[in-house]
Design a protein around this motif. Structure first.
Motif, PDB file in Angstrom:
ATOM      1  N   GLN A 107       0.827  -1.202   0.000  1.00 47.85           N
ATOM      2  CA  GLN A 107       0.000   0.000   0.000  1.00 47.85           C
ATOM      3  C   GLN A 107       0.864   1.255   0.000  1.00 47.85           C
ATOM      4  O   GLN A 107       0.595   2.226  -0.721  1.00 47.85           O
ATOM      5  CB  GLN A 107      -0.923  -0.003   1.216  1.00 47.85           C
ATOM      6  N   GLY A 108       1.917   1.240   0.817  1.00 51.94           N
ATOM      7  CA  GLY A 108       2.813   2.386   0.860  1.00 51.94           C
ATOM      8  C   GLY A 108       3.505   2.624  -0.461  1.00 51.94           C
ATOM      9  O   GLY A 108       3.652   3.770  -0.901  1.00 51.94           O
ATOM     10  N   ASN A 109       3.918   1.552  -1.114  1.00 54.20           N
ATOM     11  CA  ASN A 109       4.596   1.675  -2.404  1.00 54.20           C
ATOM     12  C   ASN A 109       3.660   2.252  -3.457  1.00 54.20           C
ATOM     13  O   ASN A 109       4.058   3.094  -4.279  1.00 54.20           O
ATOM     14  CB  ASN A 109       5.120   0.314  -2.845  1.00 54.20           C
ATOM     15  N   ARG A 110       2.378   1.825  -3.442  1.00 51.50           N
ATOM     16  CA  ARG A 110       1.402   2.370  -4.393  1.00 51.50           C
ATOM     17  C   ARG A 110       1.182   3.860  -4.140  1.00 51.50           C
ATOM     18  O   ARG A 110       1.157   4.660  -5.081  1.00 51.50           O
ATOM     19  CB  ARG A 110       0.079   1.606  -4.290  1.00 51.50           C
TER      20      ARG A 110
ATOM     21  N   TRP B 246       3.223   5.927  -2.688  1.00 50.60           N
ATOM     22  CA  TRP B 246       4.477   6.606  -3.021  1.00 50.60           C
ATOM     23  C   TRP B 246       4.549   6.893  -4.521  1.00 50.60           C
ATOM     24  O   TRP B 246       4.871   8.007  -4.940  1.00 50.60           O
ATOM     25  CB  TRP B 246       5.624   5.728  -2.565  1.00 50.60           C
ATOM     26  N   LYS B 247       4.220   5.889  -5.333  1.00 50.75           N
ATOM     27  CA  LYS B 247       4.251   6.075  -6.789  1.00 50.75           C
ATOM     28  C   LYS B 247       3.188   7.061  -7.244  1.00 50.75           C
ATOM     29  O   LYS B 247       3.431   7.898  -8.124  1.00 50.75           O
ATOM     30  CB  LYS B 247       4.064   4.727  -7.484  1.00 50.75           C
ATOM     31  N   GLN B 248       1.984   6.966  -6.650  1.00 52.93           N
ATOM     32  CA  GLN B 248       0.925   7.910  -7.009  1.00 52.93           C
ATOM     33  C   GLN B 248       1.308   9.338  -6.638  1.00 52.93           C
ATOM     34  O   GLN B 248       1.017  10.284  -7.383  1.00 52.93           O
ATOM     35  CB  GLN B 248      -0.373   7.515  -6.308  1.00 52.93           C
ATOM     36  N   GLY B 249       1.971   9.500  -5.485  1.00 58.60           N
ATOM     37  CA  GLY B 249       2.405  10.827  -5.067  1.00 58.60           C
ATOM     38  C   GLY B 249       3.391  11.440  -6.040  1.00 58.60           C
ATOM     39  O   GLY B 249       3.263  12.617  -6.406  1.00 58.60           O
ATOM     40  N   TRP B 250       4.371  10.647  -6.486  1.00 58.31           N
ATOM     41  CA  TRP B 250       5.340  11.173  -7.435  1.00 58.31           C
ATOM     42  C   TRP B 250       4.689  11.461  -8.793  1.00 58.31           C
ATOM     43  O   TRP B 250       5.083  12.407  -9.486  1.00 58.31           O
ATOM     44  CB  TRP B 250       6.508  10.211  -7.600  1.00 58.31           C
ATOM     45  N   ALA B 251       3.691  10.640  -9.169  1.00 60.62           N
ATOM     46  CA  ALA B 251       2.987  10.893 -10.424  1.00 60.62           C
ATOM     47  C   ALA B 251       2.226  12.222 -10.350  1.00 60.62           C
ATOM     48  O   ALA B 251       2.276  13.042 -11.283  1.00 60.62           O
ATOM     49  CB  ALA B 251       2.034   9.742 -10.730  1.00 60.62           C
TER      50      ALA B 251
ATOM     51  N   ILE C 185       4.126  11.333   1.873  1.00 61.86           N
ATOM     52  CA  ILE C 185       4.423  11.172   3.304  1.00 61.86           C
ATOM     53  C   ILE C 185       3.872   9.847   3.830  1.00 61.86           C
ATOM     54  O   ILE C 185       4.596   9.033   4.420  1.00 61.86           O
ATOM     55  CB  ILE C 185       3.862  12.356   4.109  1.00 61.86           C
ATOM     56  N   VAL C 186       2.563   9.614   3.607  1.00 63.01           N
ATOM     57  CA  VAL C 186       1.935   8.394   4.118  1.00 63.01           C
ATOM     58  C   VAL C 186       2.523   7.159   3.434  1.00 63.01           C
ATOM     59  O   VAL C 186       2.820   6.158   4.083  1.00 63.01           O
ATOM     60  CB  VAL C 186       0.404   8.450   3.911  1.00 63.01           C
ATOM     61  N   GLY C 187       2.695   7.244   2.108  1.00 63.12           N
ATOM     62  CA  GLY C 187       3.268   6.109   1.387  1.00 63.12           C
ATOM     63  C   GLY C 187       4.668   5.791   1.854  1.00 63.12           C
ATOM     64  O   GLY C 187       5.027   4.622   2.034  1.00 63.12           O
ATOM     65  N   GLY C 188       5.492   6.828   2.068  1.00 57.99           N
ATOM     66  CA  GLY C 188       6.853   6.598   2.542  1.00 57.99           C
ATOM     67  C   GLY C 188       6.886   5.953   3.914  1.00 57.99           C
ATOM     68  O   GLY C 188       7.675   5.039   4.167  1.00 57.99           O
TER      69      GLY C 188
END
Length: 237
Positions: free
Chosen positions: A132-135, A137-142, A192-195
């Motif tokens: 979940q965090g990795n998803r 994290w990727k969505q945040g950077w997108a 933040i949350v994803g990381g």
């Protein structure tokens, strides 16, 4: 019919049935007397996984052949994982610590890929936390990338429009600048949350899966305290 059957066999997955009743759809790569190597059927370009013979009950190949594994003799706590000298740690309840890009269970070092394989096999809660965090994290950077891509031309149009007092420039620029700012701001909580969920998944493992194994060795304490309102009795176990 021959063509259809041939096509079916080409795309059908091998089935691994483990001793704890898990059913894994896979592409078998290598089988030896001590272990098998396979890839997940839905991710043939992904990592190669390893199961020891002690973990496997049956392999059902896509051509209908069935291989049944005998009940193994007791094995040491660790089994050889690959030729790089890494020993696949047994699920013994030891906590995992993280340093830089490596994970440690006692003296055993794991890379991130090996750590992810371990929690996927042994602690679903920690695996879901990392996933979940990795998803996120990727969505945040997108979102951040799209937001910056919109903000930059918006800032240019807005600046030129203000300087030249041209509404056809600064109004679209203001819209783009505002939209980009919203997207960039929305990316911050995702990052933040994803990381946190991604990089602290080993803490989830320690608090859930590892703590369950260690609960039986936790010392039991018993105490009695006296106060102005009476006597209190407490037991910690």
């Amino acid at each position: 019919m021959v063509a259809l059957l041939t096509a079916f066999n080409l795309f059908a997955a091998d089935i691994i049935v483990t001793r704890d009743a898990r059913r894994i759809e896979a592409k078998i790569l290598e089988v030896s007397s001590s272990e098998i190597k396979y890839k997940e059927a839905n991710n043939l370009e992904g990592p190669t996984f390893v199961l020891t013979a002690a973990e496997i009950n049956t392999i059902i190949y896509n051509n209908g052949t069935v291989k049944v594994f005998d009940q193994p003799a007791p094995q040491p706590a660790q089994q050889t994982y690959n030729n790089a000298g890494y020993n696949k740690p047994a699920f013994n309840g030891l906590p995992i610590t993280k340093a830089d890009d490596s994970y440690y269970m006692g003296d055993q070092r794991m890379t991130e890929e090996q750590y992810l394989e371990f929690i996927k096999q042994n602690c679903q809660v920690a695996w879901e936390s990392y996933s979940q965090g990795n998803r996120l994290w990727k969505q945040g950077w997108a979102l951040f990338g799209v937001g910056m891509g919109v903000m930059i031309p918006g800032a240019v149009f807005y600046s030129i429009g203000i300087q030249e007092r041209a509404e056809e420039m600064w109004i679209p620029g203001a819209v783009l600048l505002s939209s980009g700012s919203i997207l960039t701001t929305a990316s911050i909580p995702c990052l933040i949350v994803g990381g946190i969920k991604k990089y602290n998944s080993h803490s989830v493992y320690n608090e859930t899966c590892a703590s369950k194994q260690q609960a039986y060795t936790t010392p039991i304490t018993f105490g009695i305290t006296a106060g102005s309102n009476g006597v209190g009795v407490a037991m910690n176990f």
